[in-house]
Design a protein around this motif. Structure first.
Motif, PDB file in Angstrom:
ATOM      1  N   ALA A 198       9.142 -30.823 -16.800  1.00 57.75           N
ATOM      2  CA  ALA A 198       8.926 -31.571 -18.432  1.00 57.75           C
ATOM      3  C   ALA A 198       8.183 -30.448 -19.110  1.00 57.75           C
ATOM      4  O   ALA A 198       7.424 -29.573 -18.256  1.00 57.75           O
ATOM      5  N   GLU A 199       8.445 -30.102 -20.228  1.00 58.91           N
ATOM      6  CA  GLU A 199       7.989 -29.144 -21.278  1.00 58.91           C
ATOM      7  C   GLU A 199       7.978 -27.845 -20.556  1.00 58.91           C
ATOM      8  O   GLU A 199       7.156 -26.953 -20.816  1.00 58.91           O
ATOM      9  N   GLY A 200       9.222 -27.667 -20.013  1.00 62.05           N
ATOM     10  CA  GLY A 200       9.395 -26.229 -19.477  1.00 62.05           C
ATOM     11  C   GLY A 200       8.814 -25.875 -18.010  1.00 62.05           C
ATOM     12  O   GLY A 200       8.677 -24.596 -17.621  1.00 62.05           O
ATOM     13  N   VAL A 201       7.930 -26.827 -17.571  1.00 59.54           N
ATOM     14  CA  VAL A 201       7.363 -26.698 -16.387  1.00 59.54           C
ATOM     15  C   VAL A 201       7.634 -27.363 -15.048  1.00 59.54           C
ATOM     16  O   VAL A 201       8.423 -28.507 -15.471  1.00 59.54           O
ATOM     17  N   LYS A 202       7.827 -26.959 -13.898  1.00 58.40           N
ATOM     18  CA  LYS A 202       8.463 -27.410 -12.677  1.00 58.40           C
ATOM     19  C   LYS A 202       7.279 -27.823 -11.816  1.00 58.40           C
ATOM     20  O   LYS A 202       6.323 -26.999 -11.563  1.00 58.40           O
ATOM     21  N   VAL A 203       7.318 -29.018 -11.325  1.00 58.81           N
ATOM     22  CA  VAL A 203       6.309 -29.400 -10.184  1.00 58.81           C
ATOM     23  C   VAL A 203       7.023 -30.126  -9.159  1.00 58.81           C
ATOM     24  O   VAL A 203       8.155 -30.938  -9.306  1.00 58.81           O
TER      25      VAL A 203
END
Length: 627
Positions: free
Chosen positions: A146-151
């Motif tokens: 989401a929003e260019g971030v991975k978790v």
């Protein structure tokens, strides 16, 4: 004595009838007992039912990975349709409350130690599934973005809460789905490495929007260039670089707006459709207004309107917007594109040069962190560009004389028929081709492109344009026949065009008439006479400097993309060859019928009538299956 002892030992040995060996009595009994046990095992095995063959279990995700895209789409659409009917769960809920931004989550909880969990901290995030890993029936891992971030999201059955059981929360989820996660932050404690991964430990997973199509694997990615342009949404899902290009573009536009706003400029909007295509030398698109029964032109430039606002007393104006030019499509040109134009009363071309250097060099430093950037061409050439001011300045006519080795006619004669013959001879001498119509302006422009623009890698101002190439620029105060204009070039491409504006209504009328003459000669890009603009000049346009910059091309240079299509969210594309043979939409695949919609249409008398029209909206009613 020894012989008697050996004989006694042989006498105590017994024959093993199976092997033919002679062994002691105890060894023989041991062997017989072992053989008896083996016989019993064989008898027991003979009467026992055969054991079922254990086959390796394959997850639903692994099975679906073997399907073709069409098969997957049809099966997935059918499953989601069942969820739409049963609402268990509803695959398209109205709302999910998000309280945590993933961009903040990672730095905020980066200090969590391996094996540590913050169970008192509730995290609520939404994101798209990129990978799903199932470890038995009680443990599932997801990688979401989401929003260019991975978790990573870790889901354990003992942590599950909510109304939906653990298995049902996860059985419908696939790669590409958008989900909501309720959980807490923590760091895993893996056995095979010393440091765990910062994760969200989920208590509840909610399907927010299913993805009906297979998304490309992260290993192979989504690389097909044409499909990336046609399916930009999928390109953005799969490729972070595309996302970063558009974030950079937005950052640049924000900087430009702030730059002008801080200097007391007023942002304005001017018409997109005009009765006359004026303000630039370009071929327009033509459209038609039905009610007025008249043709209109999509704007090729907002220049004339902006200068009329200066006449009206708005002394500093700018506009960021789209222009439309019915010209060729190539690596640096698209039929519609974005520019910024500003006009400043009581400024001249030299003031505008200073503003250009200040604005663009500051913009580059703000976006990239440096004044130096690298740009790669389609052929693999690498340009190291230094944007720091001051920029190099080249006089057009002097540079052409140096390149061609001949003295050009004086400025006041550049529009004559004799100069036309001279330029044709120069083109032939220098082996430069200029397609018809071979007007003086077009031939000069061709020579400039061949011998001056090709030298401009670092930002460079080309100055001293002939008046007949610049119908809206003011004549040069010191050099007859030339005008006060510059073009800024970077990496051999134009990014800025600017000049001291022509505010003499008498001179402007003559310039427009010269453009009309060029149009009669076949130059479709020449401008038409705009009577309203000419009238506005008669009310008085103060000395003014004007400027226009191509946003798309500047984005190309700062993101290192040689194709303009890479920096446009939805570039213009030719119609696909198989257009009209599209695959069935999801609604048709699962048998949903079109619904009759109530529409409004005006009658010939002008009164509104309500009627029923067959509209391609789909109801939730499924066509009954045939026996």
């Amino acid at each position: 004595m020894a012989e008697a002892s050996g004989a006694d030992q042989l006498a105590n040995l017994h024959l093993d009838e199976v092997t033919g060996e002679k062994v002691s009595k105890s060894e023989l009994k041991k062997r017989q007992k072992q053989r008896l046990q083996e016989e019993k095992k064989k008898e027991k095995a003979a009467v026992a039912p055969p054991k079922p063959r254990q086959e390796k279990t394959v997850s639903a995700e692994e099975e679906e990975s073997q399907l073709t895209p069409n098969q997957y789409f049809e099966i997935r659409s059918g499953k989601i349709q069942k969820l739409r009917q049963s609402k268990a769960p509803n695959p398209y809920p109205h709302k999910f409350k998000v309280t945590t931004d993933l961009r903040d989550f990672l730095p905020r909880y980066e200090s969590i130690k391996t094996g540590e969990h913050l169970k008192d901290v509730e995290v609520r995030v939404g994101g798209r599934i990129y990978t799903k890993r199932v470890s038995g029936s009680k443990l599932v891992f997801y990688d979401i973005r989401a929003e260019g971030v991975k978790v990573q999201v870790m889901c354990q059955s003992q942590e599950a809460s909510g109304d939906v059981p653990f298995e049902q929360q996860h059985e419908h989820l696939r790669r590409g789905d958008i989900i909501g996660i309720v959980g807490y932050p923590g760091r895993t404690a893996p056995r095979n490495r010393p440091e765990g991964e910062l994760s969200i430990f989920a208590r509840e997973i909610v399907l927010l929007t299913p993805c009906l199509h297979q998304i490309p694997s992260e290993h192979y990615g989504f690389k097909d260039q044409e499909q990336r342009y046609r399916q930009r949404y999928l390109d953005l899902i799969m490729n972070d670089n595309s996302r970063n290009v558009f974030l950079t573009r937005s950052k640049m536009i924000t900087y430009i707006r702030r730059y002008f706003d801080e200097r007391d400029f007023v942002e304005v909007e001017t018409p997109m459709m005009n009765a006359i295509a004026g303000g630039a030398t370009a071929k327009p698109f033509v459209t038609h207004h039905n009610d007025l029964d008249m043709n209109l032109f999509m704007r090729v430039a907002p220049e004339l309107y902006l200068k009329m606002l200066i006449v009206g007393g708005l002394e500093r104006v700018y506009e960021l917007g789209r222009l439309f030019r019915n010209e060729g499509i190539d690596l640096t040109h698209n039929p519609e594109f974005t520019t910024c134009e500003f006009y400043m009363a009581y400024a001249d071309v030299y003031d505008i040069m200073d503003i250009t250097e200040d604005l663009v060099s500051g913009l580059v430093k703000h976006v990239t962190g440096s004044y130096r950037t690298t740009f790669h061409t389609q052929t693999g050439e690498e340009y190291q560009v230094n944007w720091e001011k001051p920029w190099k300045r080249i006089d057009m006519m002097g540079a052409l004389e140096e390149a061609c080795g001949e003295k050009f006619p004086p400025g006041e004669e550049l529009h004559t028929a004799e100069t036309n013959d001279f330029l044709k001879r120069i083109l032939k001498k220098m082996n430069v081709d200029c397609t018809p119509p071979q007007t003086n302006a077009r031939m000069l422009d061709k020579l400039v492109g061949e011998f001056i623009e090709e030298t401009c890698v670092n930002p460079t101002f080309i100055t001293g344009h002939p008046q007949m190439m610049s119908p809206l620029a003011k004549y040069h105060r010191d050099r007859p026949g030339l005008c006060e204009r510059f073009e800024a070039f970077v990496c051999k491409k134009e990014i800025v065009n600017a000049y001291t504006e022509l505010n003499d209504p008498f001179d402007q009328r003559l310039r427009f008439e010269e453009q009309a003459r060029q149009k009669d000669q076949g130059d479709e890009e020449a401008q038409m006479i705009d009577e309203n603009f000419c009238t506005s000049l008669e009310y008085g346009l103060p000395p003014t400097g004007g400027w226009g910059m191509g946003i798309d091309r500047l984005v190309m240079f700062l993101t290192d993309n040689y194709s303009i299509k890479e920096v446009l969210t939805f570039p213009f594309m030719k119609e696909e060859a198989n257009q009209g043979k599209e695959k069935k939409p999801a609604a048709e695949v699962v048998g949903i019928k079109p619904e009759v919609e109530e529409g409004i249409r005006k009658s010939s008398s002008g009164a509104s009538q309500i009627l029923l029209t067959e509209h391609e909206l789909y109801s939730a009613q499924v066509e009954p299956s045939r026996p």
